[in-house]
Scaffold this active site. Sequence first.
Site, mmCIF file in Angstrom:
data_model
loop_
_atom_site.group_PDB
_atom_site.id
_atom_site.type_symbol
_atom_site.label_atom_id
_atom_site.label_comp_id
_atom_site.label_asym_id
_atom_site.label_seq_id
_atom_site.Cartn_x
_atom_site.Cartn_y
_atom_site.Cartn_z
ATOM 1 N N LYS A 106 12.022 -1.451 1.083
ATOM 2 C CA LYS A 106 10.677 -0.945 0.827
ATOM 3 C C LYS A 106 10.803 0.510 0.371
ATOM 4 O O LYS A 106 11.177 1.394 1.135
ATOM 5 C CB LYS A 106 9.808 -1.032 2.073
ATOM 6 C CG LYS A 106 8.373 -0.505 1.840
ATOM 7 C CD LYS A 106 7.639 -0.224 3.131
ATOM 8 C CE LYS A 106 7.337 -1.485 3.897
ATOM 9 N NZ LYS A 106 6.513 -1.196 5.100
ATOM 10 N N GLY A 137 0.805 -1.211 0.000
ATOM 11 C CA GLY A 137 0.000 0.000 0.000
ATOM 12 C C GLY A 137 0.837 1.259 0.000
ATOM 13 O O GLY A 137 0.408 2.299 -0.492
ATOM 14 N N ASP A 156 -1.762 -2.562 14.084
ATOM 15 C CA ASP A 156 -2.019 -3.158 12.759
ATOM 16 C C ASP A 156 -1.536 -4.610 12.725
ATOM 17 O O ASP A 156 -0.862 -5.022 11.780
ATOM 18 C CB ASP A 156 -1.330 -2.326 11.677
ATOM 19 C CG ASP A 156 -1.983 -2.532 10.305
ATOM 20 O OD1 ASP A 156 -3.117 -3.055 10.266
ATOM 21 O OD2 ASP A 156 -1.367 -2.176 9.292
#
Length: 693
Positions: A401, A382, A496
């Site tokens: 990332k 995302g 999360d």
Amino acid sequence: MGNHGAFHRSITLQALTVFSLVAVLAADHVQGGDDGCPPFTCGHLQDIRPPFRRRGDPLECGVEAYELGCTSSKATIHINTGTYYVTAVNYTGSYFWVSDTNFDTSSSCPLPLWNHVPYYGYYGDTDSVSPPGFRYLVTQSSYTACFANCSQAVTNNSVYKPVVCLSANDSHVYVWVSEYMSCLAEDLEPYCGYLAEIPFGNEYSSDWRQPQNASYADITQFISKGFTVRFPVEPRGPSVSEKLRRNINICLNNSISYFKEQSSGASIVNWTHAFFWSEVHFLECVTQNSDDHYYTTQFVLVVVTILSAIAIPKFFFVLFRLLLAALAVWIFLAYKYWKTRIIIDAVEKFLRIQQMIGPTRYSYTDIVAVTSHFRDKLGQGGYGSVYKGVLLPGDVHVAVKMLEGNSNCNGDDFISEVSTIGRIHHVNVVRLVGFCSEEMRRALVYEYMPHGSLDKYIFSAEKSFSWDKLNEIALGIARGINYLHQGCDMQILHFDIKPHNILLDSNFIPKVADFGLAKLYPRGDSFVPLSAMRGTVGYIAPEMISRSFGVISSKSDVYSFGMLLLEMAGGRRNADPNMGSSSQAYYPAWVYDRLTREEVGEEISPVAADMHELEKKLCVVGLWCIQMRSRDRPTMSEVIEILEAGADGLQIPSRPFFCDEGHIHVEDSYQFTSELTAVSEEDLTAVSEEDDV
């Protein structure tokens, strides 16, 4: 309306120009001629003549420095920053009497103002110590009354006269008379400080007497009579500078009148003359009315200054009218750039501190080299893409990332990830090797997890792990979360927890990852602001939606972990809309119904009866963790104890979701859970497709 605005702009321009003109020509202040300037009355003064003038008199009458303010009974004059009453004028001796308007003679204990001194410094034979326009400020026979405040009584100096009405126990006020134009430092006792000073006296007065031994009351009487000021003795006509100044002022007024006349017209020709011909009109007037000997450097400088003062505002006015849209766009872009710089500067400030205590900082060129120009892409998340890389020396494999600039990851999320995971060292928490931040290009470098994320295995068609391995993985995840809650100086709430954020190394050891939503809070603090409500739909605790279920705390992570356990045990997502209205649409409701029937000894299907002991333990622990009220859930340390122990003795918890008592209706259960899971089915599908480190 336009003519009215133009008129005001012209008046403002006139004021600025006159100010500049006076500043340039202020060096020559002399007495003007008497032609056409009759005597006048000002207050109680009669037959007043030049160099004095009244406000509003023609420029050729008197001298500007000697301008009087007139009321029905008083005449005032400005000397420096002070205002003084003019009590008498002696044209024979070329001096006039003044008294300070701020010295209250009606008071029983008057004191002059400390910052109200009419002259610049020590008296001399030149005009340099006097304000512009005054020949001598005070006559040579005048004195100065000096006031001082002393911390102790003065007993060894007879010159000091006590002012009893202004003194106190620890504050002694004295006054003495100085024969100089100001109070001298050598006259001041070491434990005293100046309060004020004021001149007084006149050698021409018939009743004058020496004031050296005068008392405070006598000195007050002297001060109330004021002091004398001399004015220029030799009358002469206006100087070249004065004539030049008057000529320029006349032409400037004519130019403004011309501007107002032309701007009042409606035609384009009139407006063109008003905006672009006013300067030419002014220049023609000056050159026609000036003699040849006026053309000095000073004259040219003044004319150029006035022309610039007229033309420049007009130029910018037209420029802004034409470029208003472009200016608005520029301001908007500048604002956007300023907002971006704030984020960049905040991140840079944090990273300079983090570099000393945290992971390594890499440049963007280093990241390009590590990933071999982003050749091996592991997946798309995302917040950006994940690439495989190699750190030299040692050939250490890492996962990089790359955070996309147009993603939802702002500076705060980046700082949160680096600050939380950068200080953690635990076998069940992913290690942050380094990071990159250059302007808006940011990257996070993690240790490489060869087996990817947990969701690939628990949601696969074939069973990937044995029940012992699943229990071992669940225990490792619990230990990692418990370390975040209890193992650091500040408790870290992940917010999360889900299968996608659990990574597996080469030995299938689980590691908690992705701290973009994590927050730091004091340990033992059970209250977390409601603004912390973030996470993935389907794993968000009820208190994150409504405080009626409890406060947001570490128990919110426990709820998410419970949902994770149920998905590990069932090998499927908890809420599956594709199941329709079958009894397995919402897995927590189905498994709770299954366990409670088994507990009361009801007959169940052969498939339901074949439930592994560890599967049952994972389901029971998961149901305990997803209790609706946070106080009914166990802590992560209690969860670890249960997972380490056997399955014997586990009690089925209360129903962890809203439904009718007795037999479960899947439709009702699924309708409730849709508030937490089906609100954003698109988000849930997108999350399942993410491939993090």
